[in-house]
Design an enzyme around this catalytic site. Structure first.
Site, PDB file in Angstrom:
ATOM      1  N   HIS A 137       0.814  -1.223   0.000  1.00 12.03           N
ATOM      2  CA  HIS A 137       0.000   0.000   0.000  1.00 12.03           C
ATOM      3  C   HIS A 137       0.851   1.279   0.000  1.00 12.03           C
ATOM      4  CE1 HIS A 137      -3.435  -2.445   0.122  1.00 12.03           C
ATOM      5  NE2 HIS A 137      -3.592  -2.573   1.423  1.00 12.03           N
ATOM      6  N   HIS A 208      -9.743   1.934   1.165  1.00 11.68           N
ATOM      7  CA  HIS A 208      -9.548   0.796   2.074  1.00 11.68           C
ATOM      8  C   HIS A 208     -10.464   0.832   3.292  1.00 11.68           C
ATOM      9  CE1 HIS A 208      -7.486  -2.612   3.788  1.00 11.68           C
ATOM     10  NE2 HIS A 208      -6.508  -2.557   2.907  1.00 11.68           N
ATOM     11  N   GLU A 345     -11.427  -3.664  -2.545  1.00  6.63           N
ATOM     12  CA  GLU A 345     -10.572  -2.593  -3.040  1.00  6.63           C
ATOM     13  C   GLU A 345     -10.470  -2.698  -4.563  1.00  6.63           C
ATOM     14  OE1 GLU A 345      -6.849  -3.053  -0.602  1.00  6.63           O
ATOM     15  OE2 GLU A 345      -8.174  -4.537   0.327  1.00  6.63           O
TER      16      GLU A 345
END
Length: 380
Positions: A137, A208, A345
């Site tokens: 991420h 998220h 996501e």
């Protein structure tokens, strides 16, 4: 614009309404109150919270820290409002949490990059390794951990802007990102993304939120029914990096082409489930173009809340909250137990910079990255 970046479909933002975290009235915009409730500063920058509503009473609170959704109230089958995202009431809760992505914007690169390395135009780039030797991420200082600039946009929208400097978390080029969060009167939480760079760089932005349609902290999501418009997925190795294969879901626990309870097969003897501790995989959507299409439908029999996910992206990561372990206490003093949330996501594939057979995620100077994700709520 190159064909792997998608135009936002009909993103008309109707507006925003800023209030304190504990609003006195629709006119209240007293920032000291919101800071006293949520937190004061992060990295010497002011942390603020905002509230937006639609005409149906759907209500969302967000903060400029990581552009995080902290609360999202949607109507259940009886017309009662239910907060369906996990999170905290204060900034300290987010900073102290062992799970740092609650409700956050993710970038520069959502999901994992193998060994924290990739080569672009003959130059190797090294990123921070923050997940079993991989970069997850965007790294530990990704877009979930910065303060975004926020502007109003009418009555029920917010514009978030952030400029990531050249070299931030090891990525090349200065990247300018803009996101618009909107609550539409069709009970949609809509996110539109734009990004531009002055040097070729990988870009894979996503959102998220940890959802529980029973209500945040109200048990597991194993009773939720999920359908994914995906006949294929990308298997992973033991550190959750794609092997490069695009495999059929047919005959596997990864087949959600028909609505199936999340808990129905999650504990089956399966190497992929073992690697992820459950579901933590990328599904390849049944689409060939960049149109806005439905990727998923998920519902709770307990509240009757149903959520559709729409995207212009080619894939979606389904995560079943496998690393929640009961050590985190969130809103309302509720404990976030194992599998007490799911994430959906919308994205490009993980590790694409190192996988030449995957759709490219490289944004070039002069191009514009554009995509749309919609979480649409209803009841059944």
């Amino acid at each position: 614009m190159i064909n792997h970046f998608y135009k936002a479909a009909g993103a008309i933002v109707l507006g925003v309404f800023l209030v304190s975290c504990e609003p006195k009235s629709k006119e209240s915009v007293e920032e000291p109150e919101q800071e006293q409730v949520f937190g004061t500063t992060f990295q010497n920058q002011k942390v603020e919270t905002y509230e937006i509503k639609n005409a149906n009473g759907m209500n969302m609170k967000v903060t400029n820290f990581g552009a995080r959704v902290t609360h999202l109230w949607v109507p259940d089958k009886d017309g009662n409002l239910v907060d369906v995202v996990l999170g905290f009431e204060t900034l300290d809760g987010y900073l102290a949490s062992g799970e740092k992505y609650f409700g956050a914007a993710i970038g520069r690169y959502g999901n994992r990059i193998a060994n924290g390395k990739f080569t672009l135009n003959g130059e190797e780039y090294t990123l921070p390794q923050n997940n079993n030797g991989q970069t997850l991420h965007g790294g530990p200082g990704g877009m979930d951990y910065v303060i975004w600039d926020v502007e109003k946009s009418g009555e029920n929208g917010l514009i978030f802007s952030y400029t990531s400097p050249d070299g931030e978390e090891g990525f090349p080029g200065e990247l300018k990102v803009k996101m618009i969060y909107t609550l539409t009167d069709d009970n949609e939480f809509k996110v539109t993304y734009e990004a531009e760079t002055n040097k070729a760089t990988p870009v894979n932005l996503t959102h998220h939120s940890f959802f529980n349609l029973n209500g945040a902290g109200n048990g597991t999501v194993l009773n939720h029914t999920l359908q994914l418009n995906a006949d294929k997925y990308t298997p992973v190795n033991e550190v959750l990096i794609p092997t490069g294969e695009v495999a059929s879901v047919n005959g596997t626990p990864f087949d959600f082409t028909n609505a199936t309870k999340i808990g129905e097969r999650i504990d089956q003897e399966n190497e992929q489930l073992k690697f992820g501790g459950g579901y933590d995989h990328n599904w390849v959507l049944n689409k060939t173009g960049n149109d806005l299409t439905q990727a998923a439908v998920i519902s709770s029999p307990q509240t009757g809340i149903e959520m559709e996910v729409w995207t212009t992206e080619p894939a979606i990561q389904f995560y079943s909250g496998n690393f929640l372990d009961g050590s985190i206490t969130g809103k309302g003093e509720k404990v976030y137990e194992l599998r007490s949330a799911f994430c959906l996501e919308t994205q490009h594939y993980p590790d694409s910079p190192n996988q030449p057979n995957f759709p490219s995620t490289i944004l070039e100077p002069g191009e514009k990255y554009e995509q749309t994700c919609i979480y649409k709520f209803g009841t059944k």
